[in-house]
Scaffold this motif. Structure first.
Motif, mmCIF file in Angstrom:
data_model
loop_
_atom_site.group_PDB
_atom_site.id
_atom_site.type_symbol
_atom_site.label_atom_id
_atom_site.label_comp_id
_atom_site.label_asym_id
_atom_site.label_seq_id
_atom_site.Cartn_x
_atom_site.Cartn_y
_atom_site.Cartn_z
ATOM 1 N N ARG A 1 -9.391 -0.709 9.303
ATOM 2 C CA ARG A 1 -9.833 -1.985 9.874
ATOM 3 C C ARG A 1 -9.479 -2.088 11.359
ATOM 4 N N PHE A 2 -8.280 -1.631 11.723
ATOM 5 C CA PHE A 2 -7.892 -1.715 13.137
ATOM 6 C C PHE A 2 -8.770 -0.816 14.003
ATOM 7 N N TYR A 3 -8.888 0.459 13.629
ATOM 8 C CA TYR A 3 -9.663 1.372 14.476
ATOM 9 C C TYR A 3 -11.160 1.068 14.418
ATOM 10 N N ASP A 4 -11.644 0.535 13.296
ATOM 11 C CA ASP A 4 -13.043 0.095 13.247
ATOM 12 C C ASP A 4 -13.271 -1.093 14.180
ATOM 13 N N GLU A 5 -12.244 -1.957 14.317
ATOM 14 C CA GLU A 5 -12.352 -3.078 15.258
ATOM 15 C C GLU A 5 -12.455 -2.556 16.692
ATOM 16 N N CYS A 6 -11.729 -1.479 16.974
ATOM 17 C CA CYS A 6 -11.848 -0.847 18.296
ATOM 18 C C CYS A 6 -13.276 -0.376 18.545
ATOM 19 N N TRP A 7 -13.910 0.137 17.499
ATOM 20 C CA TRP A 7 -15.301 0.567 17.648
ATOM 21 C C TRP A 7 -16.221 -0.605 17.977
ATOM 22 N N LYS A 8 -15.934 -1.787 17.434
ATOM 23 C CA LYS A 8 -16.771 -2.961 17.751
ATOM 24 C C LYS A 8 -16.746 -3.238 19.254
ATOM 25 N N VAL A 9 -15.542 -3.148 19.836
ATOM 26 C CA VAL A 9 -15.413 -3.346 21.285
ATOM 27 C C VAL A 9 -16.213 -2.279 22.027
ATOM 28 N N TYR B 1 -3.915 -6.467 10.619
ATOM 29 C CA TYR B 1 -4.296 -5.544 9.558
ATOM 30 C C TYR B 1 -3.155 -4.669 9.058
ATOM 31 N N ILE B 2 -2.120 -4.504 9.857
ATOM 32 C CA ILE B 2 -1.064 -3.527 9.576
ATOM 33 C C ILE B 2 0.287 -4.219 9.496
ATOM 34 N N LEU C 1 4.208 2.330 11.552
ATOM 35 C CA LEU C 1 2.796 2.480 11.921
ATOM 36 C C LEU C 1 2.474 1.636 13.147
ATOM 37 N N LEU C 2 3.053 0.449 13.221
ATOM 38 C CA LEU C 2 2.859 -0.391 14.412
ATOM 39 C C LEU C 2 3.477 0.266 15.649
ATOM 40 N N LYS C 3 4.570 0.987 15.458
ATOM 41 C CA LYS C 3 5.152 1.736 16.576
ATOM 42 C C LYS C 3 4.228 2.878 16.997
ATOM 43 N N PRO D 1 -0.277 6.272 3.572
ATOM 44 C CA PRO D 1 -1.327 6.025 2.571
ATOM 45 C C PRO D 1 -1.401 4.566 2.126
ATOM 46 N N HIS D 2 -0.262 3.863 2.153
ATOM 47 C CA HIS D 2 -0.228 2.464 1.735
ATOM 48 C C HIS D 2 -0.901 1.543 2.758
ATOM 49 N N GLU D 3 -1.216 2.070 3.942
ATOM 50 C CA GLU D 3 -1.867 1.282 4.994
ATOM 51 C C GLU D 3 -3.288 1.773 5.275
ATOM 52 N N SER D 4 -3.876 2.450 4.309
ATOM 53 C CA SER D 4 -5.189 3.066 4.567
ATOM 54 C C SER D 4 -6.237 2.022 4.971
ATOM 55 N N LYS D 5 -6.255 0.871 4.295
ATOM 56 C CA LYS D 5 -7.235 -0.164 4.649
ATOM 57 C C LYS D 5 -6.963 -0.729 6.038
ATOM 58 N N GLY D 6 -5.683 -1.004 6.325
ATOM 59 C CA GLY D 6 -5.332 -1.562 7.630
ATOM 60 C C GLY D 6 -5.658 -0.609 8.766
ATOM 61 N N ILE D 7 -5.426 0.679 8.558
ATOM 62 C CA ILE D 7 -5.731 1.681 9.586
ATOM 63 C C ILE D 7 -7.218 1.668 9.900
#
Length: 495
Positions: free
Chosen positions: A125-133, A180-181, A186-188, A117-123
């Motif tokens: 942002r990362f997966y939304d960046e994948c959507w940009k690709v 973002y993370i 979570l990085l693992k 839950p403490h990484e909700s924004k980073g999660i």
């Protein structure tokens, strides 16, 4: 005289062949085995139809341009019924991280955020960046980046998408995740998300590939072909023949023939020769340049590529038939089992599992399921053994993997109906892949996809298609390679 000979009938080779035959080329596919498909083939035992490789298939969506398997089949007027899978993977990871990657994007994010839950924004942002690709890719017809005319059309038709892709080409998924993370665990998790299809951690996985996989599972989704993965190759062959192409089985190519520096044909194990204006190798680059050509002829750029990339490990596979009562009604089709993060990339550290009969029950006898479990193994671990030692090692390895599977499928040993094990030597023998390798992986951290070669080679008239060409490994990726290769060959032939 053929316009094009394709060596091998893996999905990359078959997409190349079918696309070319639609353009009007006279095409011959030469396959060393008795059926098409290579790593996407099948075999039958005692009423079970087993997939040779994994059952997690992308590229069967019905919209956009990244649904490459759908498009490849449609091009030759064939179709294949598919079954949607609502969960891409059920992860069983260290520290009780038990997570399902739901087809619905928001459901997946909520599942992951619940653990971090403490990484909700980073999660997000990362997966939304994948959507940009993915959105950049999904606007464009995916053809050969080696063909200037296509690049010009693509740029003027979709300038923002092209600029977006250019931005991501030199980047890896791990670099963007770390923007973002911060949470190490979570990085693992991002590492295992990449490793389960790229066989390397996130910092060595190109962002283009990650964006495709991490988004398409929610866009086009994971869809299983009815009748098994082998049906994809069977249907492409049906379309190839329907459009006037040819395929010959048990036709093992042993040599690519050159005349005055130019490729002019191939020679088979039985000494029969076929001539063509162009030859496409669906073998790995190692097979192509070290087995089918004289090693002394390896071009300088191929040597440089081999300095950047190495052969990935092969796999130890268990193909099992089990009693249906073993599995609870809520069992998912695909699983990843990892007990310790530090063991992710070691042999037998990560166990991959597919249960395709949860989607297509007709692949097994009534009252039974198929479980395909596999783990990375290097062929060096299987060399120099006597037959007795080899069989003993197979049995011991199978038992270790079965013991690990008891964690998520209690009683699996007691419910076995059929068991067949395959080693890296098995993969080398039946798939013809040097050392049984899954494909190329970077020797060190590289700049995204910029190190991956395209389809043309330094030898006139010779092209390579498949997982050792841009954009790399995976069924949809090699289909992309096939579209690109056919386009490049077609332009070179003036079609």
């Amino acid at each position: 005289m053929y316009d094009v000979i394709v060596i091998g009938s893996g999905i990359g080779g078959l997409v190349t062949a079918t696309q070319l035959v639609v353009m009007g080329a006279k095409v011959l596919v030469l396959e060393g085995y008795t059926i098409p498909g290579g790593s996407s083939g099948y075999f039958e035992r005692e009423g079970y139809r087993f997939d040779v490789g994994a059952s997690m298939i992308f590229g069967f969506g019905d919209k956009g341009t990244t649904n490459l398997l759908t498009r490849a089949l449609q091009a030759v007027d064939v179709s294949l019924e598919t079954i949607p899978d609502n969960v891409q993977i059920h992860y069983h990871l260290p520290n009780s991280l038990d997570l399902k990657v739901e087809r619905n994007y928001e459901d997946f994010l909520e599942n992951l955020i619940a653990y971090f839950p403490h990484e909700s924004k980073g999660i997000r942002r990362f997966y939304d960046e994948c959507w940009k690709v993915f959105n950049c890719l999904n606007q464009m017809e995916l053809l050969s980046l080696e063909e200037p005319g296509y690049l010009m059309r693509a740029f003027f038709g979709h300038p923002l998408a092209c600029l977006g892709l250019a931005k991501y080409l030199p980047q890896n998924a791990g670099d963007i995740a770390r923007r973002y993370i911060k949470d190490p665990e979570l990085l693992k998790f991002i590492d295992i998300e990449c490793y389960c299809w790229s066989v390397v951690r996130a910092d060595m996985t190109p962002m283009i590939n990650a964006g495709m996989v991490f988004s398409d599972r929610h866009y086009g989704g994971v869809n299983y072909p009815k009748g098994g993965v082998g049906q994809i190759a069977q249907k492409l062959v049906e379309g190839l023949i329907k459009k006037g192409g040819e395929i010959k089985y048990q036709a093992r190519v042993t040599k690519i023939i050159k005349d005055r520096g130019k490729v002019v044909g191939v020679k088979l194990a039985n000494n029969q020769e076929y001539r063509a204006k162009r030859v496409v190798s669906n073998a790995t680059r190692w097979n192509t340049f070290e087995k089918l050509l004289s090693p002394v002829e390896i071009p300088a750029n191929e040597k440089r590529w081999q300095q950047k990339y190495q052969k990935s490990p092969s796999f130890f596979s268990l193909h099992m038939g089990v009693k249906a009562e073993l599995l609870s009604p809520d069992t998912e089709c695909h699983h990843i089992l990892l007990s310790e993060w530090e063991e992710m990339t070691v042999s037998e550290g990560t166990i991959f599992v597919s249960i395709p009969t949860l989607l297509d029950s007709e692949l097994a006898p009534k009252g039974h399921h198929i479980i395909h479990a596999f783990a990375t193994h290097w062929i060096d671990q299987w060399q120099g053994l006597s037959q007795k030692e080899y069989e003993a090692k197979k049995e011991a390895t199978a038992n270790r993997i079965l013991d690990k599977l008891e964690k998520i499928f209690p009683g699996i040993n007691a419910n076995l109906d059929y068991l067949e094990a395959g080693t890296p030597k098995t993969h080398r023998r039946f798939l013809g892949r040097v050392d049984g390798t899954y494909g190329p992986i970077p020797r060190r951290k590289l700049r995204g996809l910029l190190g991956m070669p395209f389809n043309r080679t330094a030898i006139e008239g010779l092209y390579v298609v498949g997982d050792s060409t841009f954009p790399g490994q995976g069924l949809n990726a090699v289909a992309f390679s096939g579209f690109a290769c056919a386009h490049r060959v077609g332009v070179d032939l003036g079609l």
